[in-house]
Design a protein around this motif. Sequence first.
Motif, mmCIF file in Angstrom:
data_model
loop_
_atom_site.group_PDB
_atom_site.id
_atom_site.type_symbol
_atom_site.label_atom_id
_atom_site.label_comp_id
_atom_site.label_asym_id
_atom_site.label_seq_id
_atom_site.Cartn_x
_atom_site.Cartn_y
_atom_site.Cartn_z
ATOM 1 N N ASP A 212 0.719 8.793 4.820
ATOM 2 C CA ASP A 212 -0.443 8.118 5.393
ATOM 3 C C ASP A 212 -0.558 6.697 4.850
ATOM 4 O OD1 ASP A 212 -2.732 7.838 6.936
ATOM 5 O OD2 ASP A 212 -4.055 8.521 5.331
ATOM 6 N N ALA A 213 -1.197 5.841 5.646
ATOM 7 C CA ALA A 213 -1.427 4.459 5.224
ATOM 8 C C ALA A 213 -2.451 4.420 4.103
ATOM 9 C CB ALA A 213 -1.920 3.639 6.412
ATOM 10 N N ASN A 214 -2.399 3.361 3.273
ATOM 11 C CA ASN A 214 -3.449 3.126 2.297
ATOM 12 C C ASN A 214 -4.701 2.674 3.035
ATOM 13 O OD1 ASN A 214 -1.859 3.516 -0.153
ATOM 14 N ND2 ASN A 214 -0.739 1.720 0.531
ATOM 15 N N VAL A 435 2.455 5.622 -10.384
ATOM 16 C CA VAL A 435 2.115 4.313 -10.954
ATOM 17 C C VAL A 435 0.687 4.372 -11.493
ATOM 18 C CG1 VAL A 435 1.751 1.875 -10.463
ATOM 19 C CG2 VAL A 435 3.714 3.065 -9.476
ATOM 20 N N ARG A 436 0.546 4.032 -12.787
ATOM 21 C CA ARG A 436 -0.756 4.102 -13.453
ATOM 22 C C ARG A 436 -1.076 2.747 -14.085
ATOM 23 N NH1 ARG A 436 -0.005 9.938 -16.683
ATOM 24 N NH2 ARG A 436 0.860 11.089 -14.890
ATOM 25 N N THR A 437 -2.351 2.484 -14.287
ATOM 26 C CA THR A 437 -2.779 1.221 -14.904
ATOM 27 C C THR A 437 -3.746 1.499 -16.052
ATOM 28 O OG1 THR A 437 -4.654 0.960 -13.364
ATOM 29 C CG2 THR A 437 -2.541 0.012 -12.708
ATOM 30 N N GLY A 438 -3.759 0.582 -17.014
ATOM 31 C CA GLY A 438 -4.648 0.732 -18.172
ATOM 32 C C GLY A 438 -5.097 -0.614 -18.691
ATOM 33 N N VAL A 453 -0.408 7.945 -21.634
ATOM 34 C CA VAL A 453 -0.309 8.970 -20.603
ATOM 35 C C VAL A 453 -1.659 9.644 -20.361
ATOM 36 C CG1 VAL A 453 0.769 11.175 -20.007
ATOM 37 C CG2 VAL A 453 2.136 9.352 -21.023
ATOM 38 N N LYS A 454 -2.438 9.788 -21.404
ATOM 39 C CA LYS A 454 -3.731 10.455 -21.302
ATOM 40 C C LYS A 454 -4.786 9.564 -20.668
ATOM 41 C CE LYS A 454 -7.242 12.785 -24.129
ATOM 42 N NZ LYS A 454 -7.627 13.199 -25.498
ATOM 43 N N GLU A 455 -4.786 8.250 -20.965
ATOM 44 C CA GLU A 455 -5.892 7.379 -20.568
ATOM 45 C C GLU A 455 -5.620 6.520 -19.338
ATOM 46 O OE1 GLU A 455 -7.013 5.067 -23.949
ATOM 47 O OE2 GLU A 455 -7.689 6.818 -25.117
ATOM 48 N N TYR A 456 -4.353 6.232 -19.037
ATOM 49 C CA TYR A 456 -4.076 5.379 -17.875
ATOM 50 C C TYR A 456 -4.442 6.125 -16.588
ATOM 51 C CZ TYR A 456 -1.665 1.478 -20.173
ATOM 52 O OH TYR A 456 -1.360 0.358 -20.909
ATOM 53 N N LYS A 457 -4.939 5.381 -15.601
ATOM 54 C CA LYS A 457 -5.382 5.948 -14.328
ATOM 55 C C LYS A 457 -4.333 5.734 -13.239
ATOM 56 C CE LYS A 457 -9.400 7.037 -16.058
ATOM 57 N NZ LYS A 457 -9.725 8.453 -16.325
ATOM 58 N N SER A 458 -4.064 6.791 -12.478
ATOM 59 C CA SER A 458 -3.117 6.700 -11.370
ATOM 60 C C SER A 458 -3.720 5.913 -10.213
ATOM 61 C CB SER A 458 -2.724 8.101 -10.898
ATOM 62 O OG SER A 458 -1.892 8.027 -9.756
ATOM 63 N N LEU A 459 -2.869 5.219 -9.458
ATOM 64 C CA LEU A 459 -3.337 4.500 -8.273
ATOM 65 C C LEU A 459 -3.778 5.452 -7.180
ATOM 66 C CD1 LEU A 459 -0.758 1.591 -7.831
ATOM 67 C CD2 LEU A 459 -2.998 1.522 -8.902
ATOM 68 N N LYS A 460 -3.291 6.688 -7.207
ATOM 69 C CA LYS A 460 -3.605 7.653 -6.162
ATOM 70 C C LYS A 460 -4.398 8.821 -6.740
ATOM 71 C CE LYS A 460 0.587 6.585 -3.521
ATOM 72 N NZ LYS A 460 -0.106 5.908 -2.430
ATOM 73 N N TYR A 473 8.127 2.383 -2.479
ATOM 74 C CA TYR A 473 7.129 1.314 -2.431
ATOM 75 C C TYR A 473 5.775 1.948 -2.712
ATOM 76 C CZ TYR A 473 10.920 -1.171 -0.072
ATOM 77 O OH TYR A 473 12.126 -1.741 0.245
ATOM 78 N N ILE A 474 5.182 1.605 -3.842
ATOM 79 C CA ILE A 474 3.918 2.214 -4.254
ATOM 80 C C ILE A 474 2.818 1.167 -4.174
ATOM 81 C CG2 ILE A 474 2.679 3.398 -6.091
ATOM 82 C CD1 ILE A 474 6.409 3.398 -6.306
ATOM 83 N N THR A 475 1.773 1.499 -3.431
ATOM 84 C CA THR A 475 0.639 0.604 -3.267
ATOM 85 C C THR A 475 -0.641 1.318 -3.699
ATOM 86 O OG1 THR A 475 0.373 1.322 -0.980
ATOM 87 C CG2 THR A 475 1.770 -0.593 -1.365
ATOM 88 N N GLY A 476 -1.764 0.714 -3.441
ATOM 89 C CA GLY A 476 -3.047 1.320 -3.799
ATOM 90 C C GLY A 476 -3.835 0.493 -4.793
ATOM 91 N N PHE A 477 -3.331 -0.703 -5.138
ATOM 92 C CA PHE A 477 -4.060 -1.572 -6.041
ATOM 93 C C PHE A 477 -5.359 -2.053 -5.375
ATOM 94 C CE2 PHE A 477 0.331 -2.042 -7.534
ATOM 95 C CZ PHE A 477 0.165 -1.841 -8.888
#
Length: 514
Positions: A212-214, A435-438, A453-460, A473-477
């Motif tokens: 599905d599209a973002n 893909v996760r961000t922190g 690994v415990k605190e970073y949040k996934s884009l999805k 190709y991973i999006t969701g930012f």
Amino acid sequence: MTQVGEGHETAADEAGPVLTFGAPTAGEVLAERYQLEEHVNNDSAGRQVWRGIDVILRRPVAMVLRHPGGDSAVEMLQAAVAASRVIHPNLVGVYDAIDEQDRAYVVREWVDGESLRDLVATEGPLDPARAISIAHSVADALTAVHATGMVHGNVHPGSTLIADDGRVVLADARADAADSTESDVRAVGGILYFALTGHWPHAEVGRSALTDANRDSAGNPAAPRQIRAGIPAYLDDLTMDLLDRRVAAPVSDALTAELGRLDAAAEDEEYEDVGPLRFVQGGSSSSSEPIRSAPKILVGVGALIVIAIIGLIFGIRAINNTGKTTAAGDTPATEPATGADGGAAQEPAPDPQKIKITADMVRMVDPPRGDRLDGDQAKYTVDGDPSTVWETSRYNSARFGNWKAGMGILINLGEKRSLSEVQVTTSAPGATIDVRTGENDPGDTSKGDEKIVKEYKSLKDETPDKSTGTKSYITGFDPNQKYQYVLVFLTELPRAEDGDRFQISVSEIELSGY
């Protein structure tokens, strides 16, 4: 190899079950003419798709079989008969439709090649020129279909076939009462969107439904340029206008003409010079004015009025200033740029650009119980050389032997940036990439990795799907948020190439943003 029948997914085949009774076998000859050679797949309605041979004309054919025939097969057979009346180089040819009561089958052209769905799964999103060319061919096929009063009803990456010789063929017409020529045209926008992004902007169900599209909070798909760098603004606008039901859709021949103009411009890489939309009314209409929604007409008229007023003002000033000299050092005042509403003109949104990442900006993350033996290879994922890789160790199961959450590469951009996409190139499909961000890097230690690994949040919100190709190709930012720390985390591995346990290599990680 995907052939005809691979169209949109439905919750169930309302016309009947999968063919099981009197199942065909290789070598069997149907209707004393069509010899079955190889079972290719089952289509989304549960019908069997076979490669066969017309033993009279000695040509390959595709055969779609279902059980039972009779009344339950009427819709399939009628659609085939109707499609056989339209001859066009971008439409799959329909040769025969036969009802044997116990089973029914349609005989069609065999296309050596693959579907757009499989092409994108293998190669990743296509370059703009190729996406335009494919959409142009599909629109041209629809123009031929609509000219007969018919509706195709199944314009989809699975029914868009790319032949080995480069020909694009639209297959498997499957219209019902809910379909229309407008829905066909808007589906071309979906083909463009999928080709450019690898995502499908329309709702779909079924085991083989496309990614599905973002979407934003209102459920609207993100524009292609928000997902991927390098897509021309004009192509982005065209795609989103076709998907937006608030914008009047063109008729199919007008869309074909516009895509043909853009296709010709793409050959010379002159995307930005193609000008505004030129959709014109097709059919019996003699109007040559572009089709526009009311808001676009008002904006255009308003802009012309503003331009005329500004031109008049400058013309009067030029006349009044004739013969006057400007003192040394004086600089004529510059009028501020204005938009169509009289306010300050808005700068166009910039294209996402690839962000330069160096070796000192990346490190391996291997949470507790990881051996941390591959850390010196992290730099190979950003060196621009596809021959150098970060290779994982081998594990007894896809989930790292079930004794650790996974492992990955942490990227520190050095400052917060607006991001649009992460592209990961791997040695094989079948990996799950999260893909996760922190907010920070707690340290290059086992405990630091555990905290990441415990605190970073996934884009999805949901569990990421396994990759279907070697480029992911991973999006969701969030476009309203900036990021500094990005973790590309492998949570599931494919089987190693030699079949011995589970392993993968990552050759390149690329980030795009603003």
